[in-house]
Design an enzyme around this catalytic site. Structure first.
Site, mmCIF file in Angstrom:
data_model
loop_
_atom_site.group_PDB
_atom_site.id
_atom_site.type_symbol
_atom_site.label_atom_id
_atom_site.label_comp_id
_atom_site.label_asym_id
_atom_site.label_seq_id
_atom_site.Cartn_x
_atom_site.Cartn_y
_atom_site.Cartn_z
ATOM 1 N N CYS A 1 -20.510 -2.440 2.932
ATOM 2 C CA CYS A 1 -19.735 -3.367 3.472
ATOM 3 C C CYS A 1 -19.493 -3.408 4.914
ATOM 4 O O CYS A 1 -19.223 -4.325 5.578
ATOM 5 C CB CYS A 1 -18.145 -2.999 2.905
ATOM 6 S SG CYS A 1 -17.801 -3.432 1.412
ATOM 7 N N GLU B 1 0.590 5.007 -8.158
ATOM 8 C CA GLU B 1 0.223 6.165 -7.041
ATOM 9 C C GLU B 1 1.098 5.757 -5.837
ATOM 10 O O GLU B 1 1.415 6.586 -5.027
ATOM 11 C CB GLU B 1 -1.252 6.316 -7.007
ATOM 12 C CG GLU B 1 -1.851 7.018 -8.133
ATOM 13 C CD GLU B 1 -1.634 8.624 -8.592
ATOM 14 O OE1 GLU B 1 -1.013 9.154 -7.186
ATOM 15 O OE2 GLU B 1 -1.537 8.981 -9.716
ATOM 16 N N GLY C 1 0.761 -1.253 0.032
ATOM 17 C CA GLY C 1 0.156 -0.086 0.085
ATOM 18 C C GLY C 1 0.772 1.141 0.043
ATOM 19 O O GLY C 1 1.853 1.493 -0.551
ATOM 20 N N TRP C 2 0.375 2.106 0.932
ATOM 21 C CA TRP C 2 1.119 3.472 0.932
ATOM 22 C C TRP C 2 2.409 3.360 2.057
ATOM 23 O O TRP C 2 2.917 4.475 2.460
ATOM 24 C CB TRP C 2 0.085 4.617 1.193
ATOM 25 C CG TRP C 2 -0.756 5.155 0.226
ATOM 26 C CD1 TRP C 2 -0.282 5.996 -0.771
ATOM 27 C CD2 TRP C 2 -2.020 4.532 -0.106
ATOM 28 N NE1 TRP C 2 -1.350 6.077 -1.808
ATOM 29 C CE2 TRP C 2 -2.641 5.203 -1.455
ATOM 30 C CE3 TRP C 2 -2.805 3.590 0.644
ATOM 31 C CZ2 TRP C 2 -3.649 4.926 -1.693
ATOM 32 C CZ3 TRP C 2 -4.168 3.292 -0.145
ATOM 33 C CH2 TRP C 2 -4.353 4.105 -1.235
ATOM 34 N N THR D 1 4.077 -3.381 -4.610
ATOM 35 C CA THR D 1 2.485 -3.010 -4.730
ATOM 36 C C THR D 1 2.574 -2.781 -6.415
ATOM 37 O O THR D 1 3.322 -2.635 -6.975
ATOM 38 C CB THR D 1 2.212 -1.468 -4.156
ATOM 39 O OG1 THR D 1 1.025 -1.231 -4.652
ATOM 40 C CG2 THR D 1 3.128 -0.413 -4.581
ATOM 41 N N SER E 1 0.259 -0.513 -7.499
ATOM 42 C CA SER E 1 -0.298 0.818 -7.683
ATOM 43 C C SER E 1 0.864 1.675 -8.096
ATOM 44 O O SER E 1 1.608 1.972 -7.134
ATOM 45 C CB SER E 1 -0.914 1.185 -6.392
ATOM 46 O OG SER E 1 -1.286 2.557 -6.619
#
Length: 387
Positions: free
Chosen positions: A357, A202, A178-179, A198, A200
């Site tokens: 969710c 970004e 992730g980040w 990751t 991603s």
């Protein structure tokens, strides 16, 4: 005679018949059409009836995105609907094809694996910064003693560090980093160095810049391409994207990268039934090719590769996490919508995602598990740290 007339009326006006069926269906969950309680549904068009009964959550979700129905408290609506298992009573052709796709096709190949990164995680760092905590932790928080989202996420990250018995100088692999929330927390508080992968762009760009001064490496890379040896392996909230055809491969990669005396922690959302299929609305609009694993499927994947040292379930706490994210998202919406060029349909889609969710976790239809695994078994046995 009256029953005959009613049947004739329904044949002439199928929407009337569908309306009666929908009301009976929702009544089982104590949901009223046109009621005045926060979880009661307000219909704006008759199209909702056919969409819900013929296409399940895909039809219901798209009708909500289009503004065809409203519920004051979507989380409460879905909690009641899912607690009563009404979703299992709507059988439509789309479910069959969803089952075929996920049972017989590998939807998470090396080529297809990048789709979820582009569609979901690359929505933009500014967007997620408005919704998440300061470290951009996009997984379930740990709320036992937490008073807010920031505390809940830090408590979760620290719990993972303690379960892995991290020591200064250890080299850690984070699959689906992730980040970089876990890696940065562990480096700053436990003195480790880490490699994170990751899919991603970004996330990779943001984390590489944000944590440039820490001994962390962020790679834009699929987990199947990872090489090297590590003292610890962790994966927090990525296993849901691996797919049932690849669970064993994922575990083989983790085992290959982990030292014989190492530990691995797997944090994942899970489903209660092995045979269930991904929700078609979530699959189309939120997480393309996602596939929640069951306890049995994870067990099959680790068979002969790892010793299961610990299994910790705290899925009910994802309800609180999702509600906190939705609150942040709604508060930030007036500011981020014009800057990021997001429209009303996106807002409704995103709220539907977060709140449906939340209802699912509240109803205990989906779970969160943390597995601690070792290649050869911890000598004398593994002891979970206190919560």
């Amino acid at each position: 005679m009256s029953e005959q007339l009613t049947a004739q009326e329904n044949n002439k006006n199928p929407q009337t018949h569908l309306g009666h069926e929908l009301e009976k269906w929702l009544a089982e969950a104590d949901i009223r059409v046109g009621g005045d309680r926060p979880w009661d549904i307000q219909l704006k068009t008759s199209r909702v009836l056919e969409e819900a009964m013929s296409r399940g959550n895909l039809g219901l979700g798209e009708a909500y995105m289009d503004g065809d129905w409203e519920v004051e408290k979507l989380d409460q609506f879905f909690y009641r609907l899912l607690k009563a298992r009404l979703d299992e009573k709507v059988v439509h052709s789309g479910l069959f094809w969803q089952l075929v796709r996920h049972r017989f096709l590998n939807l998470q190949t090396l080529q297809r694996a990048w789709q979820v990164g582009e569609a979901h995680y690359d929505l933009g760092n500014e967007f997620y910064a408005a919704m998440l905590d300061s470290r951009l932790t996009y997984t379930c928080g740990y709320w036992r003693e937490a008073k807010n989202l920031e505390e809940a996420q830090e408590a979760k990250l620290d719990l993972v560090c303690r379960k892995l018995d991290l020591q200064p100088g250890m080299r850690v692999l984070d699959i689906g980093c992730g980040w970089g929330s876990f890696m940065s927390y562990a480096a700053q508080n436990y003195g480790i160095e880490a490699v994170g992968v990751t899919i991603s762009k970004e996330q990779t760009a943001w984390a590489s810049e944000q944590y440039a001064e820490l001994p962390l490496e962020f790679r834009l890379q699929d987990y199947r391409q990872v090489e090297g040896e590590f003292d610890r392996v962790v994966s927090i909230g990525m296993f849901e994207h691996v797919g049932r055809k690849n669970l064993r491969t994922f575990m083989e990669v983790a085992r290959r990268c982990l030292k014989p005396d190492g530990l691995m922690l797997l944090h994942t959302i899970g489903k209660n039934k092995r045979s269930s299929t991904p929700d078609p609305w979530i699959d189309k609009y939120i997480f393309p090719n996602g596939d929640l694993p069951s306890i049995g499927q994870i067990g099959d994947a680790v068979d002969g590769l790892f010793v299961v040292e610990d299994l910790h379930s705290f899925g009910a706490e994802y309800d609180q996490t999702l509600m906190a994210w939705e609150d942040n998202f709604s508060r930030a919406w007036p500011d981020i919508a014009p800057r990021l060029q997001l429209d009303e349909r996106f807002r409704r889609m995103w709220r539907y995602y977060l709140l449906s969710c939340a209802g699912a976790f509240r109803a205990r239809r989906t779970q969160v598990w943390q597995w601690v695994l070792s290649p050869e078994g911890v000598a004398g046995g593994y002891l979970r740290p206190s919560n």
